[in-house]
Motif scaffolding. Structure first.
Motif, PDB file in Angstrom:
ATOM      1  N   GLN A   1      14.498  -3.499  68.915  1.00  0.00           N
ATOM      2  CA  GLN A   1      14.452  -4.580  67.368  1.00  0.00           C
ATOM      3  C   GLN A   1      15.514  -4.611  66.397  1.00  0.00           C
ATOM      4  N   PRO A   2      15.727  -4.803  66.196  1.00  0.00           N
ATOM      5  CA  PRO A   2      16.911  -5.206  65.204  1.00  0.00           C
ATOM      6  C   PRO A   2      17.458  -4.049  64.534  1.00  0.00           C
ATOM      7  N   THR A   3      16.511  -3.788  63.882  1.00  0.00           N
ATOM      8  CA  THR A   3      15.899  -2.766  62.691  1.00  0.00           C
ATOM      9  C   THR A   3      16.624  -1.757  63.194  1.00  0.00           C
ATOM     10  N   ILE A   4      17.129  -1.081  64.294  1.00  0.00           N
ATOM     11  CA  ILE A   4      17.870   0.392  64.584  1.00  0.00           C
ATOM     12  C   ILE A   4      19.436  -0.034  64.397  1.00  0.00           C
ATOM     13  N   ARG A   5      19.697  -1.153  64.189  1.00  0.00           N
ATOM     14  CA  ARG A   5      20.984  -1.324  64.905  1.00  0.00           C
ATOM     15  C   ARG A   5      21.993  -0.413  63.605  1.00  0.00           C
ATOM     16  N   PRO A   6      21.958  -0.732  62.375  1.00  0.00           N
ATOM     17  CA  PRO A   6      22.140   0.603  61.609  1.00  0.00           C
ATOM     18  C   PRO A   6      22.164   2.190  62.052  1.00  0.00           C
ATOM     19  N   LEU A   7      21.515   2.598  62.914  1.00  0.00           N
ATOM     20  CA  LEU A   7      22.032   4.060  63.362  1.00  0.00           C
ATOM     21  C   LEU A   7      23.307   3.957  64.202  1.00  0.00           C
ATOM     22  N   TRP A   8      23.867   3.019  64.745  1.00  0.00           N
ATOM     23  CA  TRP A   8      24.595   2.790  65.530  1.00  0.00           C
ATOM     24  C   TRP A   8      26.046   2.825  64.820  1.00  0.00           C
ATOM     25  N   ARG A   9      26.038   1.857  63.771  1.00  0.00           N
ATOM     26  CA  ARG A   9      26.845   1.744  62.871  1.00  0.00           C
ATOM     27  C   ARG A   9      27.484   2.882  62.063  1.00  0.00           C
TER      28      ARG A   9
ATOM     29  N   ALA B   1      22.591  19.481  68.420  1.00  0.00           N
ATOM     30  CA  ALA B   1      23.729  18.216  68.017  1.00  0.00           C
ATOM     31  C   ALA B   1      24.527  17.849  66.957  1.00  0.00           C
ATOM     32  N   VAL B   2      25.302  17.735  66.370  1.00  0.00           N
ATOM     33  CA  VAL B   2      25.695  17.829  64.406  1.00  0.00           C
ATOM     34  C   VAL B   2      25.893  16.485  64.826  1.00  0.00           C
ATOM     35  N   VAL B   3      26.426  15.530  64.878  1.00  0.00           N
ATOM     36  CA  VAL B   3      26.696  14.109  65.006  1.00  0.00           C
ATOM     37  C   VAL B   3      25.221  13.044  64.838  1.00  0.00           C
ATOM     38  N   THR B   4      23.909  13.883  65.999  1.00  0.00           N
ATOM     39  CA  THR B   4      23.034  12.724  65.941  1.00  0.00           C
ATOM     40  C   THR B   4      22.340  13.520  64.869  1.00  0.00           C
ATOM     41  N   GLN B   5      21.899  14.520  64.081  1.00  0.00           N
ATOM     42  CA  GLN B   5      21.596  14.709  62.895  1.00  0.00           C
ATOM     43  C   GLN B   5      21.939  13.526  62.051  1.00  0.00           C
ATOM     44  N   LEU B   6      23.452  13.657  61.624  1.00  0.00           N
ATOM     45  CA  LEU B   6      24.247  13.426  60.422  1.00  0.00           C
ATOM     46  C   LEU B   6      23.877  11.573  60.703  1.00  0.00           C
ATOM     47  N   ALA B   7      24.163  11.063  61.494  1.00  0.00           N
ATOM     48  CA  ALA B   7      23.149   9.128  61.960  1.00  0.00           C
ATOM     49  C   ALA B   7      22.616   9.544  61.667  1.00  0.00           C
ATOM     50  N   VAL B   8      20.736  10.243  61.890  1.00  0.00           N
ATOM     51  CA  VAL B   8      19.931  10.141  61.548  1.00  0.00           C
ATOM     52  C   VAL B   8      20.211   9.997  59.943  1.00  0.00           C
ATOM     53  N   ALA B   9      20.403  11.324  59.594  1.00  0.00           N
ATOM     54  CA  ALA B   9      20.315  11.533  57.968  1.00  0.00           C
ATOM     55  C   ALA B   9      20.672  10.503  57.087  1.00  0.00           C
ATOM     56  N   ALA B  10      22.192   9.885  57.559  1.00  0.00           N
ATOM     57  CA  ALA B  10      22.400   8.425  56.957  1.00  0.00           C
ATOM     58  C   ALA B  10      21.097   7.237  57.215  1.00  0.00           C
ATOM     59  N   PHE B  11      21.013   7.386  58.333  1.00  0.00           N
ATOM     60  CA  PHE B  11      19.675   6.058  58.428  1.00  0.00           C
ATOM     61  C   PHE B  11      18.989   5.819  57.705  1.00  0.00           C
ATOM     62  N   ILE B  12      18.458   7.055  56.971  1.00  0.00           N
ATOM     63  CA  ILE B  12      16.846   7.305  56.436  1.00  0.00           C
ATOM     64  C   ILE B  12      17.553   6.959  54.496  1.00  0.00           C
ATOM     65  N   ARG B  13      18.615   8.119  54.454  1.00  0.00           N
ATOM     66  CA  ARG B  13      19.184   7.519  53.142  1.00  0.00           C
ATOM     67  C   ARG B  13      19.696   6.221  52.605  1.00  0.00           C
ATOM     68  N   ASN B  14      20.266   5.633  53.719  1.00  0.00           N
ATOM     69  CA  ASN B  14      20.446   3.853  53.063  1.00  0.00           C
ATOM     70  C   ASN B  14      19.292   3.187  52.963  1.00  0.00           C
ATOM     71  N   GLY B  15      18.055   3.614  53.152  1.00  0.00           N
ATOM     72  CA  GLY B  15      16.908   2.862  53.654  1.00  0.00           C
ATOM     73  C   GLY B  15      16.420   2.146  54.667  1.00  0.00           C
ATOM     74  N   HIS B  16      17.457   2.649  55.950  1.00  0.00           N
ATOM     75  CA  HIS B  16      16.734   1.768  56.870  1.00  0.00           C
ATOM     76  C   HIS B  16      16.041   1.971  57.558  1.00  0.00           C
ATOM     77  N   TYR B  17      15.652   3.527  57.278  1.00  0.00           N
ATOM     78  CA  TYR B  17      14.803   4.168  58.496  1.00  0.00           C
ATOM     79  C   TYR B  17      13.079   3.157  57.815  1.00  0.00           C
ATOM     80  N   HIS B  18      12.682   3.630  56.480  1.00  0.00           N
ATOM     81  CA  HIS B  18      11.690   2.864  56.119  1.00  0.00           C
ATOM     82  C   HIS B  18      10.865   1.447  56.714  1.00  0.00           C
ATOM     83  N   ARG B  19      12.257   0.176  56.634  1.00  0.00           N
ATOM     84  CA  ARG B  19      12.418  -1.104  56.747  1.00  0.00           C
ATOM     85  C   ARG B  19      12.041  -0.708  58.633  1.00  0.00           C
TER      86      ARG B  19
END
Ligand SMILES: Cc1ncc(COP(=O)(O)O)c(C=O)c1O
Ligand SMILES: Cc1ncc(COP(=O)(O)O)c(C=O)c1O
Lengths: 475, 475
Positions: free
Chosen positions: A118-126, A345-363
């Motif tokens: 799904q394209p909606t996951i891409r912001p995670l990597w960004r 691991a820290v980098v994965t945790q922070l990426a998920v946190a940012a993904f949720i915080r910026n509204g990508h997760y619910h989308r």
């Protein structure tokens, strides 16, 4: 939804409701086109789609006809596992299943992997790119044992959707839901203890219990309402059960959501017998209906329920980010987390946190829910048209897994071996039982978008089952 | 090494060798400048550096003098732990220690964090960026239970440096060395078993043993040659020991490297009594001498040694990437890995693999080894000049940890509490014993570059120790 999907859905509903009868001729492409004000090619696409789903059949030079009406397959019966504590087996079969997920030719309908396209996951990597660029120094050191605060804040927000108001101290981040369950079991149980589970139930959990020398009591479970409270109560009266582990919302493997009243009744039972509830909520956010079902945890005011979850089913299992809400076992859970992996691991945790915080997760969740529901409908149609009678099929209310019960005499281990030779992977039922039950059952994963390949795979499964049935009848 | 560092080293050696005697006047800045063909300011920097290290003292208008000669502090004595299996305690003290690592004002000399500021680590994050950009789709799915092949290939290469020729199938990736040890213990031991350890030994390992209900037999250990083989042999004769766990190369907390002949003798002993060796090699690549010491694993041809390691000490603990070489316990290790965390995050594994493959790792290691050796010498000088007599100090041969034994009557738990109030963190000795020994010992971390702040912290530690000693003498 595109125009043709909209039209296809409309037509499917009319067939479902009997407005177009089995064997009846459907309107011509041209007439539908003018009736609905859409192009010829849109109608053609809609008809192709319905044909793929097995709902209609073309006849040369006479147009489309409703496919012979097949009854909705019946539901699996209430399960009847062994009614005493047993030791878990079947590790070899599970390893076979897990290893097979890496064969690229295989059509993998046996695993627990979600749809990752799904394209909606891409912001995670960004987000991860951005974090590496701007927060490099935060990524290197030992993390807080309980996990990165930024992520615990976001998880606390997510937990509100399931009805729980939590603080960041109530949450411990883990390396996936597997670690959450593992830590919960070790925090609550001693070797030799007995734990009750739904039957069938997730093989990973049963292997955890096996690994720590905990015995499993499999409880009869209904494919629509979940664990039998009556059977559980009898079991609790008879055996010294320490905890019950269940996937109450979007069950693996059956897909049911336990009704709220039954969740409440389960909690009352747990209080009466003073046992812990380990609630595996890893699929809970993937319920087809919105808002998501409330967790058992949300009903609990005494820290008796330990909730385990992760982003493996909603984002990507390769992240290995999950969490546990340890309730009254917080200290022991932290100790077990520390001795198991130290921290996450820290980098994965922070990426998920940012993904949720910026509204990508619910989308992303919204999209996934629709995607899985559509896939499920496509699978269901196909199974109805391509599988022999007598196959019972569960009716998932969320997630991306369904459970099939074949006639008693069939052997899904044999069937899965035959299918594997033809590059189709399914999960045989035996791994979902501690005691080797469910040899006549299997689990299918409908996460990936329905396409030609999947249709072919389902046809193949149907054929192999039919073949085995015929062989039995002949014997 | 810069010019001034080079000059400082030369002068330090001359002082060490007695060419300049205690109290003697050193050559003037001008004469050294012309003798060595370096600038005045280079000589001045070198003298400042030696002054910081406590080796020389300036006197107003008369130049620099060799500081009053202090004997090299003595080595800690052979330890004398309780000689029977005990249950591990002290989790609370460890949590205190671990939690304190996140206070930004604290000068953290108590933890196990490596230096994270070396520029040679930066390519790691660039590699991770690249991987996210180019291999996004590989990062999402469930990884192979044994870990990503690309990383196992690189780990097999690294293992050659320690003397082991392995295939990728001999390696299982873990979430840090902590998971590796945890998995090894669970694969080999049952609750109630006895495991022998060095004494003092790493608290994380002892907490693992405690968590799984395994008893600990602490074996006397020499601060330069490691575990006493004589004591171990006696223990093996007396108790049903299942395995011995040790950090034989660059020990935590003492810093020794067990001599090769003793490693071989240990292996023979393990064969004679048919016990497993769990070799924790997490600091092995940080030996000051090059090439790195051979592992016990490299001497083992029957899969009796299980090697555990990680990139936490050589790269960054926040990655949570480690590995285990499970030898004859491969199947059980895979099962324990599966039930503990399922698999390890993919993006971090691929970044480490690329970092090694592209030559960055060995460059980084080379730099770290020099850095830690220099820091160690700076610490040693400071301790010699600032700590009261009667403090015994271990002489690390690698890694970034040293062990101090104070006079018997002193209490490092009190001392560490007092120091914490002054924003200096040390590790009290008690957490390195299962039975609460080593109350008069402490561990220091010399990973971070020696600077004003560190010098002040060491002076403070010396003062607090001296103060306690004086109070004892007065009492
Ligand atoms: C019910 C259930 N719980 C837990 C897990 C493990 O999740 P994770 O991949 O986050 O460890 C799975 C994965 O298949 C699952 O189906
Ligand atoms: C001897 C020893 N082993 C294992 C570990 C744990 O390493 P990791 O952070 O990779 O889990 C440490 C960390 O302090 C250690 O000192």
């Amino acid at each position: 939804m595109t125009r043709y999907e909209h039209l296809a859905r409309l037509l499917a509903e009319r067939i479902e409701q009997g407005l177009y009868q089995s064997g009846e001729r459907l309107p011509s492409v041209r007439s539908l086109s003018s009736e609905h004000g859409v192009s010829i090619s849109t109608v053609q696409q809609a008809y192709n789609h319905l044909e793929d789903r097995g709902l209609i059949q073309p006849r040369p030079r006479s147009g489309y006809f409703v496919a012979p009406r097949r009854a909705q397959p019946p539901l699996p019966r209430l399960t009847q596992p062994v009614q005493r504590p047993v030791e878990v087996t079947h590790w070899d079969a599970i390893r076979e299943l897990l290893d097979a997920r890496h064969s690229p030719e295989m059509i993998a309908l046996g695993g627990g992997t979600p749809d990752l396209t799904q394209p909606t996951i891409r912001p995670l990597w960004r987000e991860m790119q951005r974090i590496i660029q701007h927060e490099e120094t935060c990524l290197s050191g030992y993390d807080d044992m309980a996990g990165t605060l930024a992520l615990r804040q976001q998880v606390a927000r997510l937990m509100l959707d399931g009805g729980s108001a939590l603080t960041t101290d109530d949450i411990v981040i883990t390396s996936g839901c597997q670690e959450a369950i593992s830590v919960a079991v070790r925090a609550i149980c001693q070797p030799g203890d007995v734990v009750a589970v739904e039957s069938p139930s997730f093989h990973g959990t049963m292997q955890i219990l096996r690994g720590y020398g905990v015995k499993v009591l499999e409880v009869p479970t209904d494919s629509q309402s979940g664990i039998s409270l009556e059977a559980l109560e009898m079991a609790l009266e008879q055996w010294p059960v320490k905890a019950v582990i269940l996937v109450a919302s979007c069950n693996n493997p059956q897909g049911f959501i336990m009704p709220p009243a039954r969740k409440q009744a389960l909690l009352s039972l747990a209080r009466r017998f003073d046992i812990a509830i380990i609630e595996d909520d890893v699929y809970g956010e993937l319920a087809f209906s919105y808002p998501r079902p409330e967790t058992i945890k949300s009903l609990d005011h005494e820290g008796r329920v330990v909730l385990c979850s992760s982003f493996s089913k909603t984002l990507a299992p390769g992240l290995r980010v999950g969490w546990i809400v340890p309730g009254r076992w917080r200290d022991r859970v932290l100790h077990m987390k520390y001795i198991g992996t130290g921290s996450t691991a820290v980098v994965t945790q922070l990426a998920v946190a940012a993904f949720i915080r910026n509204g990508h997760y619910h989308r992303h969740l919204r999209r996934l829910r629709q995607h899985y529901q559509r896939n499920y409908e496509d699978f269901r149609c196909r199974i109805r048209s391509d599988f022999p009678c007598g196959v019972c099929v569960s009716r998932p209310q969320g997630g991306f897994l369904m459970w099939l019960e074949l006639p008693e005499s069939l052997d899904s281990v044999c069937i899965s071996r035959e299918l594997r030779a033809q590059q189709v992977q399914i999960a045989p039922g035996t791994i979902f039982s501690a005691s080797g039950k469910y040899r006549n059952c299997l689990r299918l994963n409908y996460a990936s978008a329905f396409n030609e390949q999947t249709a072919r795979a389902l046809r193949l499964i149907g054929n192999v089952i039919a073949h085995h049935l015929a062989a039995q009848a002949g014997a």
